[in-house]
Design an enzyme around this catalytic site. Structure first.
Site, PDB file in Angstrom:
ATOM      1  N   ASP A  13      70.169  96.774  70.580  1.00 21.22           N
ATOM      2  CA  ASP A  13      69.077  97.562  70.422  1.00 21.22           C
ATOM      3  C   ASP A  13      68.645  97.692  69.134  1.00 21.22           C
ATOM      4  O   ASP A  13      69.167  97.204  67.956  1.00 21.22           O
ATOM      5  CB  ASP A  13      69.276  99.017  70.984  1.00 21.22           C
ATOM      6  CG  ASP A  13      69.065  99.026  72.510  1.00 21.22           C
ATOM      7  OD1 ASP A  13      68.487  97.931  73.071  1.00 21.22           O
ATOM      8  OD2 ASP A  13      69.615  99.749  73.152  1.00 21.22           O
ATOM      9  N   ARG A  60      73.706 110.200  85.884  1.00 23.48           N
ATOM     10  CA  ARG A  60      73.452 111.744  85.885  1.00 23.48           C
ATOM     11  C   ARG A  60      73.490 112.408  87.222  1.00 23.48           C
ATOM     12  O   ARG A  60      72.929 112.264  88.003  1.00 23.48           O
ATOM     13  CB  ARG A  60      72.243 112.212  85.046  1.00 23.48           C
ATOM     14  CG  ARG A  60      72.368 111.688  83.670  1.00 23.48           C
ATOM     15  CD  ARG A  60      71.294 112.548  82.633  1.00 23.48           C
ATOM     16  NE  ARG A  60      70.991 111.503  81.647  1.00 23.48           N
ATOM     17  CZ  ARG A  60      69.902 110.732  81.351  1.00 23.48           C
ATOM     18  NH1 ARG A  60      68.815 110.979  82.326  1.00 23.48           N
ATOM     19  NH2 ARG A  60      69.675 110.167  80.385  1.00 23.48           N
ATOM     20  N   ARG A  97      59.980  93.160  86.280  1.00 24.10           N
ATOM     21  CA  ARG A  97      59.151  94.528  86.006  1.00 24.10           C
ATOM     22  C   ARG A  97      57.823  94.507  85.695  1.00 24.10           C
ATOM     23  O   ARG A  97      57.448  93.287  85.192  1.00 24.10           O
ATOM     24  CB  ARG A  97      60.090  95.523  85.099  1.00 24.10           C
ATOM     25  CG  ARG A  97      60.236  94.804  83.696  1.00 24.10           C
ATOM     26  CD  ARG A  97      61.272  95.665  83.036  1.00 24.10           C
ATOM     27  NE  ARG A  97      61.680  95.042  81.528  1.00 24.10           N
ATOM     28  CZ  ARG A  97      62.428  95.534  80.770  1.00 24.10           C
ATOM     29  NH1 ARG A  97      63.107  96.528  80.778  1.00 24.10           N
ATOM     30  NH2 ARG A  97      62.566  94.793  79.673  1.00 24.10           N
ATOM     31  N   TYR A 125      73.771  91.517  72.024  1.00 23.15           N
ATOM     32  CA  TYR A 125      72.745  92.237  72.682  1.00 23.15           C
ATOM     33  C   TYR A 125      72.708  93.526  71.795  1.00 23.15           C
ATOM     34  O   TYR A 125      73.531  94.423  71.992  1.00 23.15           O
ATOM     35  CB  TYR A 125      73.434  92.531  74.103  1.00 23.15           C
ATOM     36  CG  TYR A 125      72.749  93.160  75.097  1.00 23.15           C
ATOM     37  CD1 TYR A 125      72.239  92.471  76.206  1.00 23.15           C
ATOM     38  CD2 TYR A 125      72.019  94.424  75.148  1.00 23.15           C
ATOM     39  CE1 TYR A 125      71.345  92.853  77.184  1.00 23.15           C
ATOM     40  CE2 TYR A 125      71.293  94.724  75.832  1.00 23.15           C
ATOM     41  CZ  TYR A 125      71.059  94.031  76.986  1.00 23.15           C
ATOM     42  OH  TYR A 125      70.155  94.718  78.169  1.00 23.15           O
ATOM     43  N   ARG A 159      75.315 100.029  80.378  1.00 20.64           N
ATOM     44  CA  ARG A 159      74.266 100.877  79.662  1.00 20.64           C
ATOM     45  C   ARG A 159      73.414 101.843  80.341  1.00 20.64           C
ATOM     46  O   ARG A 159      72.859 102.503  79.762  1.00 20.64           O
ATOM     47  CB  ARG A 159      73.486  99.692  79.077  1.00 20.64           C
ATOM     48  CG  ARG A 159      73.693  98.651  78.162  1.00 20.64           C
ATOM     49  CD  ARG A 159      72.874  97.282  78.301  1.00 20.64           C
ATOM     50  NE  ARG A 159      71.325  97.385  78.062  1.00 20.64           N
ATOM     51  CZ  ARG A 159      70.788  97.596  76.947  1.00 20.64           C
ATOM     52  NH1 ARG A 159      71.676  97.355  75.966  1.00 20.64           N
ATOM     53  NH2 ARG A 159      69.688  97.477  76.756  1.00 20.64           N
ATOM     54  N   ARG A 177      68.870  83.964  77.878  1.00 25.48           N
ATOM     55  CA  ARG A 177      68.023  84.170  79.011  1.00 25.48           C
ATOM     56  C   ARG A 177      66.649  84.320  77.907  1.00 25.48           C
ATOM     57  O   ARG A 177      66.448  84.972  77.246  1.00 25.48           O
ATOM     58  CB  ARG A 177      68.142  85.445  79.825  1.00 25.48           C
ATOM     59  CG  ARG A 177      69.084  85.148  80.829  1.00 25.48           C
ATOM     60  CD  ARG A 177      69.186  84.203  81.896  1.00 25.48           C
ATOM     61  NE  ARG A 177      68.144  84.518  82.878  1.00 25.48           N
ATOM     62  CZ  ARG A 177      67.494  83.953  83.948  1.00 25.48           C
ATOM     63  NH1 ARG A 177      68.083  82.553  84.035  1.00 25.48           N
ATOM     64  NH2 ARG A 177      66.893  84.308  84.936  1.00 25.48           N
ATOM     65  N   GLU A 193      57.029  90.681  84.050  1.00 22.60           N
ATOM     66  CA  GLU A 193      58.080  89.850  83.406  1.00 22.60           C
ATOM     67  C   GLU A 193      58.907  88.879  84.305  1.00 22.60           C
ATOM     68  O   GLU A 193      59.272  89.440  85.189  1.00 22.60           O
ATOM     69  CB  GLU A 193      59.203  90.987  82.758  1.00 22.60           C
ATOM     70  CG  GLU A 193      58.346  91.867  81.841  1.00 22.60           C
ATOM     71  CD  GLU A 193      59.605  92.488  81.027  1.00 22.60           C
ATOM     72  OE1 GLU A 193      60.782  92.316  81.076  1.00 22.60           O
ATOM     73  OE2 GLU A 193      59.111  93.298  80.356  1.00 22.60           O
TER      74      GLU A 193
END
Ligand code: FAD
Ligand code: UDP
Length: 372
Positions: A359, A180, A284, A357, A176, A253, A309
């Site tokens: 989005d 670059r 995070r 999973y 994911r 999770r 988190e």
């Protein structure tokens, strides 16, 4: 005659989008949700003039113009671009892995220098693999970016987030993340990205406008009554729960958020800061105001709100967040899916009911594929 065309169990993005299209097609819907609010995991709570992403940071991103046009027809989106930074030891690194990260990691300044370094870093993993495909997340990460980045920015974070060793996790999770060879800290490759102006509740309320909704209402508390209300059921709760856990529990999770109001206008200068060190217990820190306040606007609000988190193994009674799509859970999910195919009056949709999973944008895309 049933009272409704659709009973929609769950007011998250799947349920709300389904209700939106069904209502437009002249269908009568009832949406129920066991939580005290609508919106599922994209729900925000306003505090100190800041929209707090109650169930984790949500950034809308898509390449699909139809999805983008749909959400923008309901609420305007701002120009937020997700550019998280990672902290490892006493250093900051830009994410996703790009020329800025390579410079910070190895002091390389050109794509050619970076490529030489990455190839050197990947060499050991490539020779060990002997032409095979990566079998797990560790092999995949080593093949993609090599040893230093894997050890400093991936291993600790991933093992904290998933509570499993990288060698026991599927390779697709790490695919994911873009890599670059340009100086570009945009976390996503998608053409369209942003946060709804006023927060996600505006989007959800817009989708559900004119639809009958009941919160604090658990489908399983009165299942046969709810089933009698409609010709079709759209179920977005947990797949295994629908079948009373007959084959056992699917694993998830969960995440615990520790949220604090701080007496400072700008705590970490970014919405998302990842802590990739294994020894730091949280994954995070989210500073919510940066999703919607830019430049000097940040200082107009004297306080800030942060959420740390903490990732945890899901147990009954906790919120199920991330399906664990390893072989064992996927097999179990398939067993449940074969049962669900016998329920022709039930549509199983979304992250929990499909055990997938997802989005936000693909959820909307999926609903758009139904014929109402
Ligand atoms: P949910 O939002 O979970 O909605 C399901 C609803 O069903 C819930 O409201 C629940 O209360 C209700 N329900 C369940 N069982 C019952 C029952 N028995 N009776 C009544 N109601 C019930 N996506 C992105 O695009 N960008 C991001 O940045 C992003 N960040 C994320 C961060 C985190 C921490 C997580 C966990 C997910 C993130 N996502 C992100 C994914 C996004 O949250 C999902 O794609 C989306 O919310 C899924 O919508 P849904 O309707 O399938 O599920
Ligand atoms: N990841 C990582 N280091 C980071 C951020 C992400 O190793 O600093 C890995 C981790 O395995 C995670 C995956 O990349 O599960 C996908 O990250 P993403 O931020 O897309 O996940 P989400 O927002 O869904 O938690």
């Amino acid at each position: 005659m049933s009272k409704y065309d659709y009973l929609i169990v769950g007011s998250g993005l799947f349920g709300a989008t389904f209700a939106y299209f069904a209502r437009k097609a002249g269908k009568k819907c009832l949406v129920i949700d066991k939580r005290h609010h609508l919106g599922g995991n994209v729900y925000c709570e306003s505090c100190e003039g800041i929209n707090v992403h109650k169930y984790g940071a949500h950034i809308f991103h898509t390449n699909n113009k139809k999805v983008w046009n749909l959400v923008n027809s309901i609420v305007e989106f701002n120009r937020y671009t997700n550019s998280p930074v990672a902290i490892y030891g006493d250093k900051l690194y830009n994410l996703p892995f790009n020329m800025n990260t390579f410079y910070q990691m190895w002091n390389v300044k050109t794509p050619n220098e970076a490529k030489v370094k990455i190839d050197e870093q990947r060499a050991e993993a490539i020779s060990k693999m002997e032409g095979c495909d990566p079998r797990n997340l560790e092999e995949q990460a080593l093949m993609l970016v090599g040893k230093d980045i894997y050890e400093m920015l991936i291993k600790g974070y991933t093992e904290k987030q998933w509570g499993r060793k990288c060698v026991d996790l599927p390779a697709f999770i790490i695919k994911r993340l873009p890599i670059r060879m340009t100086f570009d800290n945009n976390y996503f490759n998608d053409r369209y990205q942003g946060i709804p102006v006023g927060g996600y509740n505006v989007l959800i309320n817009g989708l559900l406008e004119g639809v009958e909704t009941n919160v604090n209402t658990d489908f399983f508390q009165n299942r046969s009554y709810f089933e009698s209300l409609a010709d079709m059921i759209v179920y977005t709760g947990q797949l295994d729960e629908f079948f009373d856990y007959k084959y056992g529990h699917l694993e998830f999770r969960s995440v615990t958020f520790k949220t604090e109001i701080l007496d400072t206008p700008n705590y970490q200068a970014n919405a998302v800061v990842n802590y990739t060190d294994r020894d730091i217990p949280y994954t995070r820190v989210i500073e919510h105001k940066h999703f919607e306040m830019f430049g000097d606007e940040v200082y107009k609000c004297p306080k800030t709100i942060i959420s740390r988190e903490y990732s945890a193994e899901w147990k009954p009674g906790m919120e199920a967040y991330y399906p664990i799509n390893d072989a064992c859970n996927n097999d179990l999910a398939d067993k449940y899916r074969s049962l669900s195919s016998q329920h022709s009056n039930v549509i199983f949709g979304g992250r929990l009911a499909e055990y997938k999973y997802y989005d936000m944008a693909p959820i909307i895309e999926k609903v758009m594929s139904f014929v109402f």
